[in-house]
Design a protein around this motif. Sequence first.
Motif, PDB file in Angstrom:
ATOM      1  N   VAL A  12       0.875  -1.177   0.000  1.00  0.00           N
ATOM      2  CA  VAL A  12       0.000   0.000   0.000  1.00  0.00           C
ATOM      3  C   VAL A  12       0.910   1.224   0.000  1.00  0.00           C
ATOM      4  CG1 VAL A  12      -1.919   1.169   1.124  1.00  0.00           C
ATOM      5  CG2 VAL A  12      -1.682  -1.322   1.358  1.00  0.00           C
ATOM      6  N   GLU A  13       1.053   1.835  -1.167  1.00  0.00           N
ATOM      7  CA  GLU A  13       2.007   2.935  -1.354  1.00  0.00           C
ATOM      8  C   GLU A  13       1.493   3.839  -2.462  1.00  0.00           C
ATOM      9  OE1 GLU A  13       4.581   5.526  -1.320  1.00  0.00           O
ATOM     10  OE2 GLU A  13       5.437   3.904  -0.088  1.00  0.00           O
ATOM     11  N   ASP A  14       1.398   5.139  -2.182  1.00  0.00           N
ATOM     12  CA  ASP A  14       0.861   6.070  -3.178  1.00  0.00           C
ATOM     13  C   ASP A  14       1.914   6.635  -4.132  1.00  0.00           C
ATOM     14  OD1 ASP A  14       1.899   7.526  -0.979  1.00  0.00           O
ATOM     15  OD2 ASP A  14       0.730   9.282  -1.519  1.00  0.00           O
ATOM     16  N   THR A  15       3.196   6.447  -3.846  1.00  0.00           N
ATOM     17  CA  THR A  15       4.255   6.939  -4.728  1.00  0.00           C
ATOM     18  C   THR A  15       4.661   5.820  -5.692  1.00  0.00           C
ATOM     19  OG1 THR A  15       5.049   8.338  -2.927  1.00  0.00           O
ATOM     20  CG2 THR A  15       6.558   7.985  -4.789  1.00  0.00           C
ATOM     21  N   MET A  37      -3.008   1.823  -4.124  1.00  0.00           N
ATOM     22  CA  MET A  37      -2.451   3.180  -4.118  1.00  0.00           C
ATOM     23  C   MET A  37      -2.963   4.040  -2.971  1.00  0.00           C
ATOM     24  SD  MET A  37      -2.075   4.057  -8.144  1.00  0.00           S
ATOM     25  CE  MET A  37      -3.608   3.356  -8.703  1.00  0.00           C
ATOM     26  N   THR A  38      -4.016   3.591  -2.290  1.00  0.00           N
ATOM     27  CA  THR A  38      -4.535   4.321  -1.136  1.00  0.00           C
ATOM     28  C   THR A  38      -4.784   3.336  -0.003  1.00  0.00           C
ATOM     29  OG1 THR A  38      -6.873   4.022  -1.693  1.00  0.00           O
ATOM     30  CG2 THR A  38      -5.762   5.960  -2.661  1.00  0.00           C
ATOM     31  N   ALA A  39      -4.879   3.870   1.198  1.00  0.00           N
ATOM     32  CA  ALA A  39      -5.145   3.008   2.352  1.00  0.00           C
ATOM     33  C   ALA A  39      -6.527   2.359   2.238  1.00  0.00           C
ATOM     34  CB  ALA A  39      -5.035   3.823   3.640  1.00  0.00           C
ATOM     35  N   VAL A  59       2.226   8.244   5.103  1.00  0.00           N
ATOM     36  CA  VAL A  59       1.665   9.487   4.577  1.00  0.00           C
ATOM     37  C   VAL A  59       1.038   9.233   3.210  1.00  0.00           C
ATOM     38  CG1 VAL A  59       2.145  11.876   3.956  1.00  0.00           C
ATOM     39  CG2 VAL A  59       3.404  10.798   5.830  1.00  0.00           C
ATOM     40  N   MET A  60      -0.303   9.185   3.200  1.00  0.00           N
ATOM     41  CA  MET A  60      -1.062   8.980   1.969  1.00  0.00           C
ATOM     42  C   MET A  60      -2.310   9.848   2.038  1.00  0.00           C
ATOM     43  SD  MET A  60      -0.845   4.844   1.470  1.00  0.00           S
ATOM     44  CE  MET A  60      -1.256   4.421   3.162  1.00  0.00           C
ATOM     45  N   PRO A  61      -2.868  10.206   0.878  1.00  0.00           N
ATOM     46  CA  PRO A  61      -4.096  11.013   0.900  1.00  0.00           C
ATOM     47  C   PRO A  61      -5.248  10.227   1.519  1.00  0.00           C
ATOM     48  CG  PRO A  61      -3.549  10.335  -1.349  1.00  0.00           C
ATOM     49  CD  PRO A  61      -2.416   9.894  -0.473  1.00  0.00           C
ATOM     50  N   GLY A  62      -6.123  10.939   2.214  1.00  0.00           N
ATOM     51  CA  GLY A  62      -7.261  10.262   2.851  1.00  0.00           C
ATOM     52  C   GLY A  62      -6.810   9.600   4.141  1.00  0.00           C
ATOM     53  N   ILE A  85       5.134  -1.297   8.500  1.00  0.00           N
ATOM     54  CA  ILE A  85       5.060   0.106   8.112  1.00  0.00           C
ATOM     55  C   ILE A  85       6.404   0.482   7.513  1.00  0.00           C
ATOM     56  CG2 ILE A  85       4.909   2.477   8.972  1.00  0.00           C
ATOM     57  CD1 ILE A  85       2.765   1.504  10.926  1.00  0.00           C
ATOM     58  N   CYS A  86       6.355   1.084   6.341  1.00  0.00           N
ATOM     59  CA  CYS A  86       7.556   1.493   5.607  1.00  0.00           C
ATOM     60  C   CYS A  86       7.393   2.984   5.316  1.00  0.00           C
ATOM     61  CB  CYS A  86       7.666   0.676   4.320  1.00  0.00           C
ATOM     62  SG  CYS A  86       9.104   1.066   3.350  1.00  0.00           S
ATOM     63  N   SER A  87       8.077   3.826   6.088  1.00  0.00           N
ATOM     64  CA  SER A  87       7.809   5.258   6.031  1.00  0.00           C
ATOM     65  C   SER A  87       9.072   6.099   6.115  1.00  0.00           C
ATOM     66  CB  SER A  87       6.888   5.630   7.195  1.00  0.00           C
ATOM     67  OG  SER A  87       6.658   7.017   7.229  1.00  0.00           O
ATOM     68  N   SER A  88       8.965   7.310   5.601  1.00  0.00           N
ATOM     69  CA  SER A  88      10.059   8.269   5.760  1.00  0.00           C
ATOM     70  C   SER A  88       9.979   8.938   7.136  1.00  0.00           C
ATOM     71  CB  SER A  88      10.005   9.326   4.657  1.00  0.00           C
ATOM     72  OG  SER A  88       8.750   9.954   4.658  1.00  0.00           O
TER      73      SER A  88
END
Length: 124
Positions: A12-15, A37-39, A59-62, A85-88
Amino acid sequence: MTVIQTATVLIVEDTPSERELISHYLQEEGYSVIHAMTAQEGLEKAIASQPDVIVTDVVMPGMSGFELCRSLKRSPETEKVPVVICSSKDQAIDRLWGMRQGADAYITKPFDREELLKVIKSVL
């Protein structure tokens, strides 16, 4: 020699570039990969396809990845599926919050292939 994996991973990744990188690493290792592409799409695909593990951005829209993780862990259909969780977001409070939402592991971007594969194997 690569060991053939049989596990399915929902990413689940929007980039697009991040999604493709994670997919590439996992497919190279023999994992089957599903994308969202979205949660919200991730939640729907998790319930419908019952993956062996879910890797989500925060960090994703919605809906955020934290909210997705909480929803997955509260749903009887997905409560036992490991969530990575894979996040910056790399502050200690982000890691703590992720684990409090039910995450089984937390890795930060940028990550390397070995780190990702090690974490996936550790939660399976």
